[in-house]
Write a protein that holds these residues in place. Structure first.
Motif, mmCIF file in Angstrom:
data_model
loop_
_atom_site.group_PDB
_atom_site.id
_atom_site.type_symbol
_atom_site.label_atom_id
_atom_site.label_comp_id
_atom_site.label_asym_id
_atom_site.label_seq_id
_atom_site.Cartn_x
_atom_site.Cartn_y
_atom_site.Cartn_z
ATOM 1 N N SER A 67 1.179 -1.360 0.044
ATOM 2 C CA SER A 67 0.100 0.350 0.171
ATOM 3 C C SER A 67 0.941 1.070 -0.053
ATOM 4 O O SER A 67 1.941 1.174 0.718
ATOM 5 C CB SER A 67 -1.210 -0.262 0.973
ATOM 6 N N PHE A 68 0.403 2.456 -0.425
ATOM 7 C CA PHE A 68 0.772 3.631 -0.325
ATOM 8 C C PHE A 68 0.216 4.498 0.063
ATOM 9 O O PHE A 68 -1.006 4.122 -0.225
ATOM 10 C CB PHE A 68 0.975 3.931 -1.784
ATOM 11 N N ASN A 69 1.286 5.586 0.520
ATOM 12 C CA ASN A 69 0.100 6.363 1.268
ATOM 13 C C ASN A 69 -0.676 7.704 0.226
ATOM 14 O O ASN A 69 -1.364 8.183 0.190
ATOM 15 C CB ASN A 69 1.404 7.735 1.534
ATOM 16 N N LYS A 70 -0.252 7.834 -0.726
ATOM 17 C CA LYS A 70 -1.018 8.461 -1.978
ATOM 18 C C LYS A 70 -1.352 7.117 -3.209
ATOM 19 O O LYS A 70 0.043 6.525 -3.099
ATOM 20 C CB LYS A 70 -0.205 9.287 -3.045
ATOM 21 N N GLU A 71 -3.264 7.334 -3.340
ATOM 22 C CA GLU A 71 -3.050 5.853 -4.284
ATOM 23 C C GLU A 71 -3.543 6.477 -5.254
ATOM 24 O O GLU A 71 -3.789 7.088 -5.463
ATOM 25 C CB GLU A 71 -4.383 4.956 -3.303
ATOM 26 N N TYR A 94 7.337 -16.367 -12.228
ATOM 27 C CA TYR A 94 5.514 -15.374 -12.205
ATOM 28 C C TYR A 94 5.456 -14.548 -10.878
ATOM 29 O O TYR A 94 6.984 -14.179 -10.312
ATOM 30 C CB TYR A 94 4.963 -16.801 -11.392
ATOM 31 N N ILE A 95 5.022 -13.905 -11.059
ATOM 32 C CA ILE A 95 4.659 -12.780 -9.927
ATOM 33 C C ILE A 95 2.888 -13.012 -9.283
ATOM 34 O O ILE A 95 2.047 -13.199 -9.972
ATOM 35 C CB ILE A 95 4.765 -11.840 -10.806
ATOM 36 N N GLY A 96 2.836 -13.109 -7.906
ATOM 37 C CA GLY A 96 1.564 -13.097 -7.850
ATOM 38 C C GLY A 96 1.379 -12.060 -7.169
ATOM 39 O O GLY A 96 1.971 -11.532 -6.493
ATOM 40 N N ILE A 97 0.088 -11.735 -6.589
ATOM 41 C CA ILE A 97 -1.015 -11.118 -5.701
ATOM 42 C C ILE A 97 -1.383 -11.885 -4.559
ATOM 43 O O ILE A 97 -2.047 -12.195 -5.280
ATOM 44 C CB ILE A 97 -1.798 -10.135 -6.255
ATOM 45 N N GLU A 98 -1.843 -11.988 -3.125
ATOM 46 C CA GLU A 98 -2.673 -12.641 -2.033
ATOM 47 C C GLU A 98 -3.600 -12.265 -1.494
ATOM 48 O O GLU A 98 -3.083 -10.840 -1.147
ATOM 49 C CB GLU A 98 -1.131 -13.488 -1.312
ATOM 50 N N SER A 99 -3.959 -12.935 -1.661
ATOM 51 C CA SER A 99 -5.346 -12.312 -0.244
ATOM 52 C C SER A 99 -5.393 -10.970 -0.784
ATOM 53 O O SER A 99 -5.814 -10.425 -0.705
ATOM 54 C CB SER A 99 -5.121 -12.113 0.617
ATOM 55 N N THR A 100 -6.484 -10.298 -1.999
ATOM 56 C CA THR A 100 -6.753 -8.931 -2.601
ATOM 57 C C THR A 100 -8.681 -9.298 -1.958
ATOM 58 O O THR A 100 -9.160 -9.410 -1.892
ATOM 59 C CB THR A 100 -6.280 -9.801 -4.454
ATOM 60 N N ASN A 101 -8.530 -7.709 -1.931
ATOM 61 C CA ASN A 101 -9.347 -6.841 -1.254
ATOM 62 C C ASN A 101 -9.502 -6.783 -2.828
ATOM 63 O O ASN A 101 -9.438 -6.264 -4.398
ATOM 64 C CB ASN A 101 -9.479 -5.875 -0.554
ATOM 65 N N ASP A 102 -11.176 -6.068 -2.859
ATOM 66 C CA ASP A 102 -11.391 -5.035 -4.266
ATOM 67 C C ASP A 102 -11.340 -4.458 -5.142
ATOM 68 O O ASP A 102 -10.684 -4.885 -5.986
ATOM 69 C CB ASP A 102 -13.350 -4.290 -3.731
ATOM 70 N N LYS A 103 -10.008 -3.499 -4.607
ATOM 71 C CA LYS A 103 -9.058 -2.711 -5.377
ATOM 72 C C LYS A 103 -8.088 -3.383 -5.593
ATOM 73 O O LYS A 103 -7.535 -3.301 -7.117
ATOM 74 C CB LYS A 103 -8.544 -1.200 -4.287
ATOM 75 N N ASN A 120 -6.498 -15.020 -4.661
ATOM 76 C CA ASN A 120 -4.901 -15.042 -4.774
ATOM 77 C C ASN A 120 -4.603 -15.009 -6.830
ATOM 78 O O ASN A 120 -5.801 -15.138 -7.314
ATOM 79 C CB ASN A 120 -4.947 -15.768 -4.648
ATOM 80 N N TYR A 121 -3.800 -14.178 -7.571
ATOM 81 C CA TYR A 121 -4.202 -13.882 -8.591
ATOM 82 C C TYR A 121 -2.614 -14.049 -8.712
ATOM 83 O O TYR A 121 -1.828 -13.671 -7.664
ATOM 84 C CB TYR A 121 -3.937 -12.336 -8.865
#
Length: 136
Positions: A67-71, A94-103, A120-121
């Motif tokens: 996460s970043f302070n500015k989105e 590969y690159i994965g993104i774990e346990s995502t939320n809607d954003k 998970n993506y």
């Protein structure tokens, strides 16, 4: 310096330049997880380095938290592009993104990541680099 420590160092240098930090921002845990160390930082990162198969394919850099302070100013896309180059350099496929939320799931789909199980993506480094090259 081992491969994981080299990856940590590259990510640290990237974040220090991008967010104008003067001191080291990240550390490597004994189980090969890269995390940011400063509280109230402009960036919060938790990255797993995995060579073995799990829910994700082998040879995968897994973003567990970022996460970043500015989105919505391009920090996420810029970091993922940097991460794809780093993955390629160190032989990760590969690159994965774990346990995502809607954003974050929307962000993953926008970049071409494929859903493993709705939260998970994953994407091949080759496809991710191609995505960024085609964007110009």
């Amino acid at each position: 310096m081992n491969e994981y420590e080299e990856i940590r160092k590259e990510i640290d240098i990237y974040l220090m330049k991008r967010f104008k930090y003067r001191r080291s921002l990240v550390r490597l845990t004994p189980d090969n997880i890269i995390v940011t160390t400063r509280r109230n930082s402009r960036v919060d990162l938790y990255l797993r380095i995995r060579k073995v198969k799990s829910l994700f394919p082998p040879d995968c850099l897994i973003v567990a938290r970022i996460s970043f302070n500015k989105e919505r100013v391009g920090h996420g896309s810029h970091f993922v592009k940097f991460l794809a180059g780093t993955a390629l350099k160190y032989g990760f496929k590969y690159i994965g993104i774990e346990s995502t939320n809607d954003k974050s799931s929307s962000f993953a789909r926008k970049l071409g990541f494929q859903s493993i199980d709705c939260s998970n993506y994953v994407i091949s480094v080759e496809n991710l680099i191609s995505y960024f090259q085609n964007r110009g």
